[in-house]
Structure formats: C-alpha cells, structure tokens
Design an enzyme around this catalytic site. Structure first.
Site, PDB file in Angstrom:
ATOM      1  N   GLY A  92       3.950  -7.780   0.209  1.00  0.00           N
ATOM      2  CA  GLY A  92       2.756  -7.721   1.117  1.00  0.00           C
ATOM      3  C   GLY A  92       1.930  -8.748   0.563  1.00  0.00           C
ATOM      4  N   GLY A 147      -2.825 -10.156   0.327  1.00  0.00           N
ATOM      5  CA  GLY A 147      -3.977  -9.904   0.392  1.00  0.00           C
ATOM      6  C   GLY A 147      -5.073 -10.929   1.045  1.00  0.00           C
ATOM      7  CB  SER A 148      -7.933 -11.494   0.436  1.00  0.00           C
ATOM      8  OG  SER A 148      -8.823 -11.001  -0.459  1.00  0.00           O
ATOM      9  CE1 TYR A 149      -7.250 -10.871  -6.195  1.00  0.00           C
ATOM     10  CE2 TYR A 149      -9.159 -10.296  -4.055  1.00  0.00           C
ATOM     11  CZ  TYR A 149      -8.707 -10.007  -5.532  1.00  0.00           C
ATOM     12  OH  TYR A 149      -8.803  -9.246  -6.531  1.00  0.00           O
ATOM     13  CE  LYS A 205       3.540 -16.058  -3.311  1.00  0.00           C
ATOM     14  NZ  LYS A 205       4.233 -17.293  -2.717  1.00  0.00           N
ATOM     15  CB  VAL A 206       2.413  -7.127  -3.883  1.00  0.00           C
ATOM     16  CG1 VAL A 206       3.723  -6.259  -4.477  1.00  0.00           C
ATOM     17  CG2 VAL A 206       1.274  -7.573  -4.103  1.00  0.00           C
ATOM     18  CE  LYS A 221      -3.919  -7.786  -6.355  1.00  0.00           C
ATOM     19  NZ  LYS A 221      -4.551  -6.308  -6.920  1.00  0.00           N
ATOM     20  CG  ASP A 278     -12.786  -0.544  -2.399  1.00  0.00           C
ATOM     21  OD1 ASP A 278     -13.576  -0.187  -0.642  1.00  0.00           O
ATOM     22  OD2 ASP A 278     -12.261  -1.341  -1.988  1.00  0.00           O
TER      23      ASP A 278
END
Length: 501
Positions: free
Chosen positions: A129, A131-133, A135-136, A151, A249
């Site tokens: 995965g 993301g914006s800031y 990674k997984v 993460k 959220d």
C-alpha cells in the site's frame, strides 16, 4: 575491381576494421526520478547490470600474404554507383562471423534481488500500500511467525504534508492506548533517527471497503453483508467514544477488512481526544474528507459536537455501502458544501423502510436531533439481522492473490540460502582445523619416536664401551654384541611403523 593477377598463397591474415565507439561499456546505474523515490528504495536495493558493447566486425578486410607481401585491393566506386557495393576476393575460404547489433534492441532493465531485511524482530516484505506520506509493507514477526503490516513514515514527507508531523504523533499516541477487535492494533513502534523513519507494526488486512466498492460492477454491498460491516463499525466507534476519542474521518477508505471479514477502523491522523473532565464533546476543528463532512462544518460554524460528526460520517458510509453512491455530490468543493449544508438527499425506492429510517436518523441536519450510539443500537434494522442471500461481494482478486501468495517467501528463501552457505563454510573451516590437528599429532608422534631412537643409540654406546667391544658403523660389516640384538629389532620395528604412517 580486385586484382586477379595475384598468385595464390598458402596462408593469409585477416585484419578487421572495427567501428569506432566512444564508450565501450554501458553501465546501468540505478537512477532516481526524484528525491522521494531515492529514500523509498533504501529497503530494496537494485543490482545494476553491466552490458559490454560488442564491437561489430566490418565487412572491409585487408588480406596480406606472408610470402609475397602482396595485398588484395578492395575498390569502391563512389562516382559510378549510387548504392554501396563491396567486392572482396579471398584466395582461401575463411569464414568470418559478422554480427549486427542495433542500438534500438538494447534494453536497460534492473533486476532487484529480494534481500532479507530485519528491523528489530520483523522481517520485511513487499509493498502492499502507498499513501500521501507513508507506505505499507508486509512483514513477519520472527518471535511468533505472525504476519503483520508495517506502516513506514518518512519525516521528510511528513514535513511536506500540512500538519503531517502532528498527525503522525497523534496517530501513534492514540494507537498505543487502544485495544479493541474493531480497531487497528499497534503491536510495536520503532523510530530510526539515522534514516528519519517511523515504523508502525499493525494488523495485516486484505483490503478496504472502498476498494471492494470500486471493483464491484454494481458498486454496492448486499444488505446482509453491509449490515455485518455496519454493526462492527458501530461497535468500534462506541469504544472510541468511551475513550473520549473523535475519529473525524470515518469513511469506507479507512475501514479495513481482514481475511475473516473483520472490520478494522484505521487512520487516526485526524483524530482528536477530548479532556476526560470536559463538560461536553465540543470541538473546534475537523480535518476529514469533504464528502463525509456534516452540515455544521459545511456551513462554517465555529464549534461542533465531536461525537455527532462521527455519527454523520457513519450515515454517509452506510448510504454508500447499500446504494453504491454518495448522498451528496457536486462538481467542486464549494458546491458540495452548499449541498451538504442544505441537508437534502434522496434515498432509492428499493431500500427497505427500516433501513431508510435509520439513514434518515443518521443524516439529520440538526445535530441535536441526530441519532446517538444508543439509539442506533436500539434501532430495529440494527437489532434485526437481515436474511442472508446468495449475493456476496467477495474480495478483489488482485488483493486476495497478493494476500494468499505470501510475498515473504522469497525473502525467507534468500535468508535460508545465506544461512546454509555460512554453515557450509563453517563446517569446511572446522574440517580443515581437524585435519591440521591430526597432521600435527602424527608429526609429534614421529618426533617422539625419533627421540626415543636417539636415546636408545646413546645407551647402546655406553654399554658397548663397558663390555670392551666396538661397533663398526659402516656399510660393509658390523660387529654387534649379543645384548643389543633385541634393541635393534625394536628400532627397526619403530622405523617401519613411522614409514607406514
């Protein structure tokens, strides 16, 4: 034209004229497009491959004879013929291979070796995965052989993201306090100051609800399946509110599903924890996704009721699960907030009445009239489980195959092979040490026997002097006393044994 008057010779030499090339070696270095990819590839180091450019052999040859020193001529008529023509005459049939390599056929590619990398007790795997800031990646806990997800957050990226460092600190601080089946669990947290990275080891999930909706043609869950996920969402949200935590959220993208279809609430970067001694749940900020924001935020009010924000987001999520679309949509965020502020939406006619009543209670424009968690749990649709049908929205094939293939296999194989090689080298060293020790023992045994022979010879000399007899040490004859016969036989025996060894 070639000179045909030259006499044939017995041997010729062929001199090849190679095409000129500025660079003889082509080295494929690992190039990075930007600074972000440079730090991302610290975990997976590529192996550059070096291609040696083969020099092409020209079809122009200069044949020289060894006896007559005469030279065959190759003539190219540039003025009479427009096309290139080469006429070559050889006296002996010599096969010279000609290889043509086009530069367009040379592909530069990278081969990445999957090297085993440990951070603490965890063996890292492939990226699952981004993301914006952060990674997984998938990882394996070597203590109990459980598959986890890590993460990885880079401080440089966090600084580029608005409130990035504050969001990361909030997520770590809250996850340390939470322990619920429907909340993502934080097992370990490691900080690497040298690489400026943060590692959060959490539960390994297969996919999110948003990914399941995107891959489905109908874009909606069956009612019974949506009911199961919504019940788990309310259970997890009730636990958060009991800890005075507002998620801010809630949406399908932040609801992860494990392999046994257990829902996990994740992404606590925008969450907020209230003071346990505060009079109510009033908050002054919200940083959630615009399509899931409540009317009081869309209308620009100064303060909000934090718990009702999550209730509204749950209503939008439930509407999205059962219909496959959002209740409020617009072309831009300005029009979207206008639509949300009015609180006008439409429920499809195929939605049953109990479910429609629950959605209306969750999406009430007045936050004081909006359902609470207690009212949701006492609602008829929540308490009554819908009948299960043959319709079932399964995991996306890509995500399921990625989960079932066990990406850590290659890393474990590489780790096991390196261990076998090291053990083999150690065994060879031990064998060499044992053989050296045995040789030294044999040499020491021979030395001891040689010393014993010298001592016996000295004793023989003293006895011969005492008896008045002499011993002749020559090859022709020897005069030996009767008392030394047994000693000489013993010496010969030991000499024979030493030679055999």
């Amino acid at each position: 034209m070639a000179n045909n008057n030259l006499s044939p010779t017995s041997s010729t030499t062929i001199t090849t004229f190679q095409y000129s090339s500025e660079s003889k070696n082509i080295i494929c270095d690992y190039l990075d497009n930007d600074d972000e990819e440079e730090e991302e590839d610290d975990d997976d180091e590529p192996i550059p491959i070096t291609y040696i450019e083969q020099q092409q052999q020209s079809i122009l040859y200069n044949n020289q004879t060894l006896q007559s020193k005469e030279q065959y001529n190759v003539v190219f008529n540039e003025y009479e013929e427009q096309t290139s023509a080469f006429l070559v005459d050889f006296t002996s049939s010599t096969q010279v291979p000609i290889q043509r390599v086009s530069s367009e056929d040379e592909f530069n590619f990278y081969v990445k070796r999957k090297r085993a990398k440990f951070i603490g007790p965890y063996l890292f795997g492939d990226v699952i995965g981004q993301g914006s800031y952060a990674k997984v990646k998938e990882c394996l806990d070597s203590r109990n052989l459980c598959r986890r997800a890590v993460k990885i957050m880079q401080r440089r990226r966090l600084r580029k993201t608005p409130h990035g460092e504050q969001m990361a600190a909030t997520e770590i601080r809250l996850l340390k306090k939470l322990n619920h089946p429907n909340i993502i669990h934080l097992y370990d947290f490691i900080r690497n100051d040298e690489k400026q990275k943060l590692y959060l080891f959490i539960d390994l999930c297969v996919v999110s609800l948003q990914d399941m909706l995107d891959t489905n043609e109908q874009k909606a869950f069956p009612i019974w399946q949506a009911h199961g996920y919504f019940v788990q969402l309310i259970n997890g949200l009730e636990y958060l509110h009991s800890k005075f935590i507002i998620h801010n959220d809630i949406k399908p993208g932040n609801l992860l599903i494990t392999v046994d279809h257990q829902l996990k609430i994740t992404d606590f970067g925008t969450a907020e924890q209230l003071d346990m001694f505060s009079a109510d749940d009033t908050t002054k900020r919200s940083q959630g996704t615009p399509a899931f924001q409540c009317p009081e935020i869309a209308n620009g009010e100064d303060t909000y009721n934090g718990f009702s924000i999550d209730i509204w987001s749950c209503g939008v999520t439930l509407y999205n699960l059962v219909t496959g679309r959002l209740p409020f949509e617009a072309d831009n965020i300005y029009l979207l907030f206008q639509t949300i502020g009015k609180g006008v939406y439409t429920i499809p006619n195929d939605i049953e009445s109990h479910l429609a009543a629950l959605i209306n209670g969750l999406l009430h424009i007045n936050n004081r009239s909006r359902f609470t968690l207690e009212q949701i749990k006492q609602h008829d649709w929540f308490r009554r489980r819908p009948p299960r049908t043959f319709e079932f929205l399964s995991f996306p094939s890509l995500a399921l195959n990625r989960f079932q293939t066990f990406t850590l296999y290659d890393y474990l194989s590489e780790l096991h092979q390196s261990t076998i090689l090291s053990e083999t080298n150690n065994n060879e060293d031990e064998q060499m040490k044992i053989s050296d020790h045995s040789v030294s023992n044999v040499n020491s045994l021979n030395d001891n026997r040689h010393e014993e022979q010298q001592v016996q010879e000295q004793e023989q000399g003293h006895e011969q002097e005492q008896n008045g007899r002499s011993t002749l040490n020559c090859n022709c004859s020897q005069t030996i006393s009767g008392q030394n016969i047994h000693q000489i036989k013993t010496q010969n025996y030991w000499n024979t044994m030493c030679l055999d060894i």
